[in-house]
Design a protein around this motif. Sequence first.
Motif, PDB file in Angstrom:
ATOM      1  N   THR A 251       0.841  -1.195   0.000  1.00 51.25           N
ATOM      2  CA  THR A 251       0.000   0.000   0.000  1.00 51.25           C
ATOM      3  C   THR A 251       0.874   1.242   0.000  1.00 51.25           C
ATOM      4  O   THR A 251       1.720   1.410   0.881  1.00 51.25           O
ATOM      5  CB  THR A 251      -0.926   0.028   1.231  1.00 51.25           C
ATOM      6  OG1 THR A 251      -1.742  -1.145   1.234  1.00 51.25           O
ATOM      7  CG2 THR A 251      -1.818   1.263   1.200  1.00 51.25           C
TER       8      THR A 251
ATOM      9  N   GLU B 211      -0.613   0.897  -9.165  1.00 51.85           N
ATOM     10  CA  GLU B 211      -1.812   0.189  -8.714  1.00 51.85           C
ATOM     11  C   GLU B 211      -2.553  -0.443  -9.883  1.00 51.85           C
ATOM     12  O   GLU B 211      -3.107  -1.549  -9.768  1.00 51.85           O
ATOM     13  CB  GLU B 211      -2.727   1.163  -7.970  1.00 51.85           C
ATOM     14  CG  GLU B 211      -4.016   0.523  -7.460  1.00 51.85           C
ATOM     15  CD  GLU B 211      -4.901   1.512  -6.737  1.00 51.85           C
ATOM     16  OE1 GLU B 211      -5.810   1.077  -6.009  1.00 51.85           O
ATOM     17  OE2 GLU B 211      -4.686   2.733  -6.907  1.00 51.85           O
TER      18      GLU B 211
ATOM     19  N   ARG C  60      -1.796  -1.228  -3.896  1.00 53.93           N
ATOM     20  CA  ARG C  60      -2.889  -0.278  -3.674  1.00 53.93           C
ATOM     21  C   ARG C  60      -2.275   1.086  -3.361  1.00 53.93           C
ATOM     22  O   ARG C  60      -1.175   1.171  -2.816  1.00 53.93           O
ATOM     23  CB  ARG C  60      -3.778  -0.715  -2.512  1.00 53.93           C
ATOM     24  CG  ARG C  60      -4.467  -2.043  -2.702  1.00 53.93           C
ATOM     25  CD  ARG C  60      -5.562  -1.966  -3.751  1.00 53.93           C
ATOM     26  NE  ARG C  60      -6.270  -3.241  -3.870  1.00 53.93           N
ATOM     27  CZ  ARG C  60      -5.918  -4.221  -4.671  1.00 53.93           C
ATOM     28  NH1 ARG C  60      -4.831  -4.085  -5.436  1.00 53.93           N
ATOM     29  NH2 ARG C  60      -6.605  -5.335  -4.735  1.00 53.93           N
ATOM     30  N   SER C  61      -2.987   2.145  -3.679  1.00 57.18           N
ATOM     31  CA  SER C  61      -2.520   3.494  -3.353  1.00 57.18           C
ATOM     32  C   SER C  61      -3.587   4.205  -2.542  1.00 57.18           C
ATOM     33  O   SER C  61      -4.789   3.982  -2.725  1.00 57.18           O
ATOM     34  CB  SER C  61      -2.190   4.288  -4.621  1.00 57.18           C
ATOM     35  OG  SER C  61      -3.350   4.493  -5.400  1.00 57.18           O
TER      36      SER C  61
END
Length: 501
Positions: free
Chosen positions: A61, A79, A86-87
């Motif tokens: 992340t 992403e 994930r961002s």
Amino acid sequence: MRIDSSPGTLPAREHLPAAGAGTPVLDVVIPVYNEEKDLQPCVLRLHEHLKRTFPYAFRITIADNASTDTTPQVAARLEERIPEVRSFRLEQKGRGRALRTVWSASDAPILAYMDVDLSTDLNALLPLVAPLISGHSDLAIGSRLARSSRVVRGPKREFISRAYNLILRGSLQARFSDAQCGFKAIRRDVAQVLLPLVEDTGWFFDTEMLVLAERAGLRIHEVPVDWVDDPNSTVNIVKTATDDLKGVWRIGKALATGSLPLDRLTRPFGDDPRDRDLRDVPGGLARQLVGFCVVGGLSTLFYLLLYSVFRQFSGSQIANALALLVSAIANTAANRRLTFGVRGRGGAVRHQAQGLVVFGIGLALTSGSLAALNAATSDPAHSTELAVLIAANLAATVLRFLLFRAWVFPDRRDDTPTPQAEVPQQRHTPGAPAYQPLPPLPQRHAAPHSSYDTEYDPEYDREYDTTPFRAGADADRTPWGDATMPLQPVRPQDTDPRDFR
């Protein structure tokens, strides 16, 4: 100091159960601020390492702390192209704020973070999270100050780091060795209760979290790391040091005044050997003996001081009675709180009354010793009287401990013996389901080579210049090299037949 509510106390710590479909076991957070050049190399290298060596599902992340360059676009592109990435965008700066936000929203049972420069060798990542997966520890930190750590950095950073940790040890009695290494992990159940108590949103976030966890009795695992300093670091050392010192003062004041509700973090630790009902091994005896001896030694010195004072204007019997009475009251109060852990005012009067009975027995023993001495010689020396009283008090001390333990402060646990008394019982949280054997963690076959490299647009790679890398690449001596040997994935059948869990 923040005292907002948190979701109850912690449950017993167990080996993590198998995660549901699509749920990662590990969520690695990378907090960034204006890192458009280093973000993609960091994520690619970390993803490659986890895909080859980590045997469970994972997620990376990116926590963007209100970057003003093209960092958000780089994070969005990563992403889009890598399923495990994930961002997350925050509109306010602060590494602590980013970690708190992402960790609080994550569904992974193990939460970690590392700096974007990857100064810490990734070979330490699996040893970092393994004690959390197994249920052995609550938090894990990388340490650059351990004896077996291999660190490359300048004398200025070395001096500041060691001086800061000495300040923590001297002011907050911290026992962990490295508070600010950007390489940490925590169990999600611990984070849900601990993070609401952490007030700082900047660089002091790590230190505050560790101090509170340690004071609450949580287990912190330290991993020696190989670490290469990033000479291009944008951290403002002076401002960070000033903020850290302010944080130390704030935490020290809160701990001194008792304004932190650390009792929320108390937890049963599963199969705690202290919970086992073993024959001929009284529970808590060793700790009570140590506490009683310390209190008894101080009480003896207090008693002798009082006796010497009272002896100046009274006879030996009266001086002994007065000194023993005052010291007995103080001794009972100290043992009640420190040795036997009785808190609050409930039963305090009854305990003092029982303590006076014990005092009467001690008085009879010491008075009898003085009477025997006076019968033996009409004018004993003061030093002789003190020697006799010391010997009599030692005997009275042993008797006092036995009476305190068995009569005044007995262990009143209402544990009902089970028919199978030989099987150790575990603490159980009311309302929680009974313990059941947990299946092994889901396997994830390691891929020898990444499958996403060919998907990248060469123009995109040229635009963000993914070839150079700062500290991490220097440590591996190749742009994308990794010295870790591939590990075999965990298979459900790879279990020890002697393990009955």
